[in-house]
Design a protein around this motif. Structure first.
Motif, PDB file in Angstrom:
ATOM      1  N   VAL A 182      -7.844   5.118   1.025  1.00  0.00           N
ATOM      2  CA  VAL A 182      -8.274   3.841   1.606  1.00  0.00           C
ATOM      3  C   VAL A 182      -8.506   4.041   3.094  1.00  0.00           C
ATOM      4  O   VAL A 182      -7.616   4.469   3.823  1.00  0.00           O
ATOM      5  CB  VAL A 182      -7.229   2.739   1.385  1.00  0.00           C
ATOM      6  N   VAL A 234      -5.800   0.325   7.254  1.00  0.00           N
ATOM      7  CA  VAL A 234      -4.721  -0.096   6.373  1.00  0.00           C
ATOM      8  C   VAL A 234      -3.383   0.395   6.911  1.00  0.00           C
ATOM      9  O   VAL A 234      -3.289   1.482   7.474  1.00  0.00           O
ATOM     10  CB  VAL A 234      -4.962   0.440   4.938  1.00  0.00           C
ATOM     11  N   LEU A 262     -11.210  -3.333  -0.550  1.00  0.00           N
ATOM     12  CA  LEU A 262     -10.886  -2.028   0.004  1.00  0.00           C
ATOM     13  C   LEU A 262     -12.156  -1.216   0.252  1.00  0.00           C
ATOM     14  O   LEU A 262     -13.126  -1.316  -0.493  1.00  0.00           O
ATOM     15  CB  LEU A 262      -9.997  -1.236  -0.956  1.00  0.00           C
ATOM     16  N   THR A 267      -8.510  -9.322  -1.836  1.00  0.00           N
ATOM     17  CA  THR A 267      -8.569  -8.212  -0.893  1.00  0.00           C
ATOM     18  C   THR A 267      -9.679  -7.243  -1.297  1.00  0.00           C
ATOM     19  O   THR A 267      -9.890  -6.981  -2.476  1.00  0.00           O
ATOM     20  CB  THR A 267      -7.223  -7.463  -0.850  1.00  0.00           C
ATOM     21  N   ARG A 303      -8.545  -8.478   4.115  1.00  0.00           N
ATOM     22  CA  ARG A 303      -7.703  -9.393   3.354  1.00  0.00           C
ATOM     23  C   ARG A 303      -8.378 -10.759   3.248  1.00  0.00           C
ATOM     24  O   ARG A 303      -9.289 -11.083   4.022  1.00  0.00           O
ATOM     25  CB  ARG A 303      -6.332  -9.516   4.021  1.00  0.00           C
ATOM     26  N   TYR A 341     -13.048  -5.900   8.627  1.00  0.00           N
ATOM     27  CA  TYR A 341     -12.220  -4.857   8.022  1.00  0.00           C
ATOM     28  C   TYR A 341     -11.348  -4.231   9.104  1.00  0.00           C
ATOM     29  O   TYR A 341     -11.695  -4.229  10.280  1.00  0.00           O
ATOM     30  CB  TYR A 341     -13.104  -3.765   7.395  1.00  0.00           C
ATOM     31  N   LEU A 378      -1.165  -6.008  -1.197  1.00  0.00           N
ATOM     32  CA  LEU A 378      -2.518  -6.223  -1.692  1.00  0.00           C
ATOM     33  C   LEU A 378      -2.600  -7.558  -2.420  1.00  0.00           C
ATOM     34  O   LEU A 378      -2.076  -7.710  -3.519  1.00  0.00           O
ATOM     35  CB  LEU A 378      -2.925  -5.074  -2.620  1.00  0.00           C
ATOM     36  N   ILE A 417      -9.656  -2.073   5.033  1.00  0.00           N
ATOM     37  CA  ILE A 417      -9.225  -3.169   4.164  1.00  0.00           C
ATOM     38  C   ILE A 417      -9.600  -4.503   4.807  1.00  0.00           C
ATOM     39  O   ILE A 417      -9.574  -4.652   6.030  1.00  0.00           O
ATOM     40  CB  ILE A 417      -7.692  -3.099   3.922  1.00  0.00           C
ATOM     41  N   THR A 455       0.812  -1.217   0.000  1.00  0.00           N
ATOM     42  CA  THR A 455       0.000   0.000   0.000  1.00  0.00           C
ATOM     43  C   THR A 455       0.846   1.268   0.000  1.00  0.00           C
ATOM     44  O   THR A 455       0.393   2.314  -0.476  1.00  0.00           O
ATOM     45  CB  THR A 455      -0.918   0.016   1.229  1.00  0.00           C
TER      46      THR A 455
END
Length: 223
Positions: free
Chosen positions: A181, A195, A207, A205, A186, A192, A201, A184, A168
């Motif tokens: 962002v 980030v 966002l 994933t 994953r 969530y 990434l 996030i 990122t």
């Protein structure tokens, strides 16, 4: 069902059509005390077994609302969609009762102006808002989309293929695409999170990004 929260004040939901009935159910599930009101006996009978308090009454009648205790509630939602006259007169009755917060459903711009002029504190356009949101989802890769005002939006978007495998800290989304962002998720994770700069990434994933509607829409079309 969650514990009731009387300290937050009860909520009257007037009109048990699609919007009103789903709203009343959702508020009740969130632990709020809900008084659902409709003039149609069939609607009242249908929802009486699913909601704690359901009453049959003409909501345009200030006296009927007072008898039901609506004046003692903190908020009211007028979800009537079939009759502009009934929705306006209901808002007027709620204003006369001194209900602190009145939400009202509008079916047109003119209807919205009337509702605001007679005292509704919040006017909503559920059909228009749903249609606009759906349009954004259909023409893009967005998984979800929420617009704030006329320009700002937050969206949930799968990571574009062109950004996979990159940390990122290198992609500089704000500089390149105008989006930031703010969350996030994953692959394999249930929640969530914020980030971090060095996070790579990976495929799968998702966002959560914020920016103007145009910027978010453009970012969602990246391949």
């Amino acid at each position: 069902m969650l514990d009731r929260k009387p300290d937050q004040g009860g909520i009257a939901v007037i009109g048990l059509g699609r919007l009103g009935s789903h709203l009343a159910e959702s508020l009740s599930a969130l632990g709020r005390e809900v008084l659902a009101i409709d003039r149609d006996a069939q609607h009242v009978q249908k929802w009486s077994s699913m909601l704690d308090q359901v009453a049959q009454a003409d909501a345009t009648d200030e006296g009927a609302l007072r008898q039901l205790g609506v004046a003692d509630l903190g908020q009211a939602v007028v979800a009537i969609g079939a009759s502009v006259e009934a929705s306006v007169l209901t808002v007027l009755a709620l204003v006369e009762l001194g209900v602190p917060q009145i939400w009202a459903r509008a079916t047109s711009g003119q209807h919205a102006k009337i509702l605001s002029s007679v005292g509704a504190h919040h006017v909503i356009f559920p059909e228009a808002e749903t249609g606009e949101r759906l349009a954004h989802l259909i023409i893009s890769r967005m998984l979800d989309f929420v617009e704030f005002g006329e320009a700002f939006a937050v969206a949930r978007i799968p990571v574009p293929q062109s950004l996979l495998g990159r940390p990122t800290s290198e992609i500089r989304l704000l500089d390149r695409y105008g989006v930031r962002v703010i969350g996030i998720r994953r692959p394999g994770e249930d929640r969530y999170r914020y980030v971090s700069d060095g996070l790579e990434l990976a495929e799968g994933t998702v966002l959560i990004v914020e920016g103007t509607i145009e910027q978010v829409q453009r970012f969602s079309t990246l391949s």
